[in-house]
Design an enzyme around this catalytic site. Structure first.
Site, PDB file in Angstrom:
ATOM      1  CG  HIS A   1      -1.963  -1.080   1.181  1.00 30.44           C
ATOM      2  ND1 HIS A   1      -2.901  -1.246   2.174  1.00 30.44           N
ATOM      3  CD2 HIS A   1      -2.220  -2.050   0.261  1.00 30.44           C
ATOM      4  CE1 HIS A   1      -3.688  -2.274   1.878  1.00 30.44           C
ATOM      5  NE2 HIS A   1      -3.290  -2.776   0.719  1.00 30.44           N
TER       6      HIS A   1
ATOM      7  CD  GLU B   1      -1.244   3.793   4.034  1.00 26.52           C
ATOM      8  OE1 GLU B   1      -2.356   3.956   4.563  1.00 26.52           O
ATOM      9  OE2 GLU B   1      -1.063   3.075   3.027  1.00 26.52           O
TER      10      GLU B   1
ATOM     11  CB  ALA C   1     -27.554   8.439 -34.121  1.00 28.94           C
TER      12      ALA C   1
ATOM     13  CB  ALA D   1     -31.688  11.840 -40.550  1.00 32.49           C
TER      14      ALA D   1
ATOM     15  NE  ARG E   1     -14.541   2.861 -24.271  1.00 31.53           N
ATOM     16  CZ  ARG E   1     -14.604   2.299 -25.475  1.00 31.53           C
ATOM     17  NH1 ARG E   1     -13.553   1.634 -25.955  1.00 31.53           N
ATOM     18  NH2 ARG E   1     -15.708   2.382 -26.202  1.00 31.53           N
TER      19      ARG E   1
ATOM     20  CG  LEU F   1     -17.487  -2.089 -25.201  1.00 31.18           C
ATOM     21  CD1 LEU F   1     -18.543  -2.707 -24.301  1.00 31.18           C
ATOM     22  CD2 LEU F   1     -17.745  -0.593 -25.368  1.00 31.18           C
TER      23      LEU F   1
ATOM     24  N   GLY G   1     -26.403   3.300 -25.656  1.00 32.80           N
ATOM     25  CA  GLY G   1     -27.132   4.304 -26.417  1.00 32.80           C
ATOM     26  C   GLY G   1     -28.178   5.000 -25.569  1.00 32.80           C
ATOM     27  N   PRO G   2     -29.029   5.808 -26.202  1.00 31.89           N
ATOM     28  CG  PRO G   2     -29.828   7.391 -27.710  1.00 31.89           C
ATOM     29  CD  PRO G   2     -28.999   6.145 -27.641  1.00 31.89           C
TER      30      PRO G   2
END
Length: 328
Positions: A53, A55, A165, A167, A187, A207, A262-263
């Site tokens: 760690h 410390e 996005a 049309a 990420r 991803l 996505g949305p």
């Protein structure tokens, strides 16, 4: 030149940030040792799980100079045996005279016990220096230890009028290369990335976190079923109640979950009140509403009273785009 405790804690936070990618599920802690002349004689940050760690790293670098020194550490030293020994005992054995702590560790195995052990051994302890900043830096760790669920960050990249996005269905690329690289840092800071199955079918993302020549692979999570030949595989496929999804990911030691769906997926997390933080990249581009897809198209707000509000905590330019950070 002697530094103030505020300055020293800020330096310790900078040291802790060096551990951001590799420390989880441990916290990314930074520590400094300062002698009575104000000289920094040791510094360290959390190593990979199973290793030392912050410390202990600072004590190792300081050597005999740790005796009688002051340690400035962002998080309360641990007092239990886990993958490594108790940091509080190492501090006592090294003869450190004073410990200045940013914030208490909410882990029930620590939670004040490290402070109590130091005080019982005659070490002078001060808690709460730059506490708000330290807690903000360690927010995913603290949230996970308190709730057992991941801290949820929703990432959106849109035009300045909120379109993700066009049309004709195309969405790559709205923002520039600098913003996309910044998103890869986001990420890399996350232990898991989540998208919906529809995003996998439409975009076929990998991803992964790609930073120069380094490729990191957080746990990839799909809501629903991913096609057998999807680049996201191997992945964890989950479905059902989003709260249960977060419970499952918490058990996988995910401290921070990045929702890149996505949305529909992003809206579902927001609608359920499960988002802690939004990172919204906006390009200086305009798409309009005719046939385009809004970033939160799945979110319904019937009245002004039902409007969801957050708190803007940061706005900065990234290349030709802007990044807006919102606490929800």
């Amino acid at each position: 030149m002697k530094f103030s405790l505020t300055e020293l804690m800020s330096m310790a936070m900078d040291e802790g940030e060096k551990a951001r990618f590799h420390a989880p599920p441990n916290p990314w802690v930074g520590a400094l040792l300062v002698n009575d002349r104000g000289v920094i004689v040791g510094e360290g940050h959390t190593q990979a799980p199973g290793e030392s760690h912050a410390e202990v790293e600072a004590l190792r670098r300081a050597g005999d100079a740790a005796r009688g020194a002051t340690m400035v550490v962002t998080l309360e030293p641990c007092s239990h045996v886990g993958r490594t020994g108790p940091c509080a005992e190492a501090i006592i054995e090294a003869g450190v005279a004073r410990v200045v702590v940013g914030t208490i560790d909410p882990d029930p195995r620590v939670s004040g016990q490290g402070i109590a052990l130091l005080k019982a051994s005659g070490v002078d302890v001060e808690v709460g220096i730059e506490e708000a900043a330290v807690r903000a830096q360690l927010a995913p760790y603290i949230w996970h230890r308190v709730t057992t669920r991941p801290y949820v960050v929703a990432k959106i990249a849109s035009t300045i009028d909120g379109v993700v996005a066009m049309a004709d269905g195309t969405s790559q690329w709205i923002t520039g290369p600098e913003a996309r690289r910044d998103a890869h840092v986001l990420r890399a800071q996350s232990q898991a990335i989540l998208v919906g199955a529809n995003t996998v079918r439409l975009d076929n993302p990998e991803l992964t976190a790609r930073l120069d020549d380094i490729v990191l692979e957080p746990l990839r999570v799909v809501l629903g079923r991913a096609p057998e030949d999807a680049r996201v595989r191997p992945c964890l496929e989950l479905s059902g109640d989003l709260g249960h999804v977060l419970d499952e990911l918490g058990h996988h030691d995910v401290l921070q979950l990045l929702v890149e769906g996505g949305p529909t997926t992003t809206s579902a997390f927001l609608d359920a009140g499960l988002v802690n933080h939004i990172v919204w990249y906006q390009a200086a581009a305009f798409a309009g509403a005719q046939g385009t897809l809004a970033a939160l198209a799945g979110l319904s707000t019937p009245t002004m009273e039902a409007l969801r509000r957050g708190r803007i905590v940061d706005v900065r330019r990234v290349g030709e785009d802007i990044r807006i950070d919102v606490e929800v």
